[in-house]
Scaffold this motif. Sequence first.
Motif, short mmCIF file in Angstrom:
data_model
loop_
_atom_site.label_atom_id
_atom_site.label_comp_id
_atom_site.label_asym_id
_atom_site.label_seq_id
_atom_site.Cartn_x
_atom_site.Cartn_y
_atom_site.Cartn_z
N ARG A 1 -45.22 -37.03 7.35
CA ARG A 1 -44.86 -35.67 7.72
C ARG A 1 -44.51 -35.59 9.20
O ARG A 1 -43.60 -34.88 9.60
CB ARG A 1 -46.02 -34.69 7.41
N PHE A 2 -45.24 -36.33 10.02
CA PHE A 2 -44.99 -36.36 11.46
C PHE A 2 -43.58 -36.87 11.75
O PHE A 2 -42.92 -36.39 12.67
CB PHE A 2 -46.04 -37.26 12.12
N LEU B 1 -47.38 -31.79 -3.55
CA LEU B 1 -46.59 -32.09 -2.36
C LEU B 1 -47.56 -32.13 -1.19
O LEU B 1 -48.51 -31.33 -1.13
CB LEU B 1 -45.52 -31.02 -2.12
N ILE B 2 -47.34 -33.04 -0.27
CA ILE B 2 -48.23 -33.17 0.88
C ILE B 2 -47.60 -32.38 2.04
O ILE B 2 -46.48 -32.66 2.45
CB ILE B 2 -48.43 -34.65 1.27
N GLU B 3 -48.33 -31.39 2.49
CA GLU B 3 -47.81 -30.48 3.53
C GLU B 3 -48.74 -30.46 4.73
O GLU B 3 -49.88 -30.90 4.67
CB GLU B 3 -47.70 -29.05 2.95
N TRP B 4 -48.24 -29.89 5.84
CA TRP B 4 -49.12 -29.62 6.99
C TRP B 4 -50.03 -28.46 6.63
O TRP B 4 -49.61 -27.50 6.00
CB TRP B 4 -48.30 -29.25 8.23
N ALA B 5 -51.28 -28.55 7.07
CA ALA B 5 -52.22 -27.46 6.81
C ALA B 5 -51.74 -26.18 7.50
O ALA B 5 -51.90 -25.09 6.98
CB ALA B 5 -53.61 -27.84 7.29
N THR C 1 -52.74 -33.08 7.03
CA THR C 1 -52.02 -32.81 5.78
C THR C 1 -52.96 -32.39 4.67
O THR C 1 -54.12 -32.77 4.65
CB THR C 1 -51.25 -34.07 5.33
N ILE C 2 -52.42 -31.64 3.73
CA ILE C 2 -53.17 -31.22 2.54
C ILE C 2 -52.28 -31.40 1.31
O ILE C 2 -51.06 -31.47 1.43
CB ILE C 2 -53.64 -29.75 2.62
#
Length: 946
Positions: free
Chosen positions: A157-158, A174-178, A218-219
């Motif tokens: 994500r970074f 999906l892996i997202e920023w918190a 990430t979450i």
Amino acid sequence: MIGFLAKKIFGTKNEREIKKLRKIVDQINALEDDIEKLSNKELIEKSLQLKEKVQSDKELSDAITKGEIVDILPQAFAIVREAAKRTLGLRPFDVQLIGAIALHQGKIAEMKTGEGKTLVAAIAIYLNALTGKGVHLVTVNDYLAKRDAVLMGAIYRFLGLTIGAINTNQQSFLIEWADEEAFKKAIEEDLRVWEKGYKGELLPEDKFNIEARKNFFTIAVEAERRQAYEADITYGTNNEFGFDYLRDNMVFSKDQMVQVKGHHYAIVDEVDSILIDEARTPLIISGQAEEDISIYYSADGFVKNLLQKAKEEGLDPLKNDYYEVDEKNKTAVLAEKGVQEAEKYFNIENLYDPKNIDILHAINQSLRANTLFHRDKDYVVKDGEVIIVDEFTGRLMPGRRWSDGLHQAIEAKEGVKIEAENQTLASITFQNYFRMYEKLAGMTGTAETEAEEFKEIYDLDVLVVPTNKPIQRKDYPDLIYKTAKEKFDNVIKEIEKLHKQGRPVLVGTASIETSEYLSKLLKKRKIPHNVLNAKHHEKEAEIIAQAGRVGAVTIATNMAGRGTDILLGGNPEFLAREILKKKGLTPEKATEEQYKEALKEAQKITSEEKKKVIELGGLAVIGTERHESRRIDNQLRGRAGRQGDPGSSRFYLSLEDDLLRLFGGDKLKAIMDRLKIPEGEPIESSMVSKAIENAQKRVEGQNFQIRKRLLEFDDVMNKQRQVVYSLRKDILEGLNLKEELKQWLYDVAIDFTNKYAPAEEYQEKWDLKELESSFKEWLGIELNLNKNKEWDRKELEDYILNKLENYYQEREKQIGEEVYRELERYITLQVLDNLWKEHLHLLDRLRESVSLRGYAQRDPLVEYKKESFELFEDMLYKLKYNTLEYLYKVQLQSEEELKQQEEELKKQAEENLEKASTNLDTPKKEKKKKKVIKYKTRLERRKRKK
């Protein structure tokens, strides 16, 4: 001798390859200082520029997919390494970069336990994900798939990449920023949070706990399965990737497909477990078949009587006049007296009469179930259900069933409800699924022993990556005892001795039964311990994480692919949770200060314990039995000695162990008797250890041949599968079937002419009357042939073709061209799926029948190829005829007609219900109705919306 000298002078092939890769690592390291100076914002921009460059240059993108060492590789690896430092506080070692290059090249990287394979994969994934074609990371279970996706998601994500994860039960994420807004703000202000955090202020063990409370972590967010596959990177299990592929080839709309990006690059974690151990069994999607399952209860009753009779007569429990059991090949058959007993029991004249084949089949499977498959070793019974235990990982496999009636036989044996046999709807072997990828790579701690199979089946080379620190573990020779009792008594003595010293012990067993037996013995000695097997699966990570603490004793059934390292002194993260729990808190409910305090306390405890454990000699691994595969033994050994830690390993064996008993145990027993070795005394010999290793090699070779044979049979079906799935895909993507159907009309015209007007016969012998009758029965069309006319064969063909084409055009005009095109696709898919399902069923039966032809000196594989080809040709023949029949006979209903029919059906149902309430035994009269396909087109739906 010459080969030995050559290796000394030039090094092994593996060493030469490592030497080449070290030069690339030097190039990556040379960029580190410049990359380190970049701000977070600049680093992200650099990553996005790289992504744009790769996707705009097809040649470069294709070169990356092929695994070539492209010019941008050092830059990409330097960027992802810096991102790992800033997000996770982990700087990949040089050997990890070597492993990542090997994965990019499409090789298997063999790396010892604790060398950081999860991070190695992330480095190779980043470079390949820049192409936008999609990368799949394949793991052995859902826990690891989700954990690693979230963990490595911080890096991806970074760097501006999207990531998804798929789990069983159709779950996907999906892996997202918190908190993406907070993250963007931090980037804009150029806050050096990662550098500050990980240049000394925090220990690496803190990274997930403290950073999880910050806004940049990430979450996993629930999402559509298709979205997870559309991401740049997708994590999931081997089963789910395979099943999704099969499901994609059963859908009726392209929108329902999930693997939209295809199969370009996959990295398989625990590659030996997935591509070798699990490759014995194909993936199957099935539906219930109609059959009499009560036969399995009868067969079980008969077999149990037979076993009891053999026992009462004092006969050999495996080979006698009633039956013969072959433990090596896992087969069991009735002997002559057994056949006579079966004929008496079932009151039949000849058990081998074709009409009694179901009885014979049920008896053979019941005999296997009662003699070769053992509760708490091969399966467990949980909540009235038989659940298979994975023999290589010790994990439960709910939802998986043995095929060919074996599962039903075991259900009858255990007295639980028998589920009906399933019929195959779609299937594929792991070998053929993973060979679809343009590039395949893998990683594991143990692959070299299976290098030949990887090369022959998957065209994968194995690269043994050196460890970051030298291995300090001592591997002691095996101790062999006469009996299992002597062996276990000495294992308990050794555990007790080590436990008193405070040294952590990991005991490896081959079955749940053995682990629970050892647990009972330890309880008698009042030695505290943890048991990790299929029955305690949910506590897996917690048990393993704390197995390195002072005085810890852990019994584990098969250690393959646990996904959690054993840290000497224990894992501070898990210990911090325990400390919070004692205070009545959970990590989620605790404040950051409370969590920091608990973590600090845990780190102090684990740090002190680690020093003590290292002084004592590290983790002691005790194996209670040799596995049939050397890899599984090496995986157990590999739990000790991670990252240069001290440790030891030793296996305790007995002549009653399966491997020794089946391969040379009698000779060893004779030697021990000759030497008059007293009870309780072991023999320790390198010669004996070598003999055991040779026995393992023989079993491995035997298993390789089984897997190879499975693949050879599946390769035959695979060619047919590719034809069917390719046609399905074309239809779903909007293929205009008009031209294809015109060809089918021409083929049908020729078929009819050849059948009723053969070229070798005179017209007087042609059966034109039967031709007309068959044609009308098939399509409902009158041919109206002039019987008095002198027909030429070509003229007859053209006449039939003309009739077919004219009627085709009439139907098209009547229904409307757009609707008719859609109708063609719909009907062809329906017919194709039904025929393919029927074809798979026939192939299952064919495989059973050809296996017996070996007795007649005929190669079953050759017979299977020949007859399966004939069956496939017959299926394609039916596809033409059935599709045309439905297409010519189908009747579309208007919305008013549909409503009227629904009202009639509702009224009929109410009348039936009323009749049923007055007389439940009154048989229902079925009203014959004209077959009508209810079909609403997209065009009609659009009209209704307007």
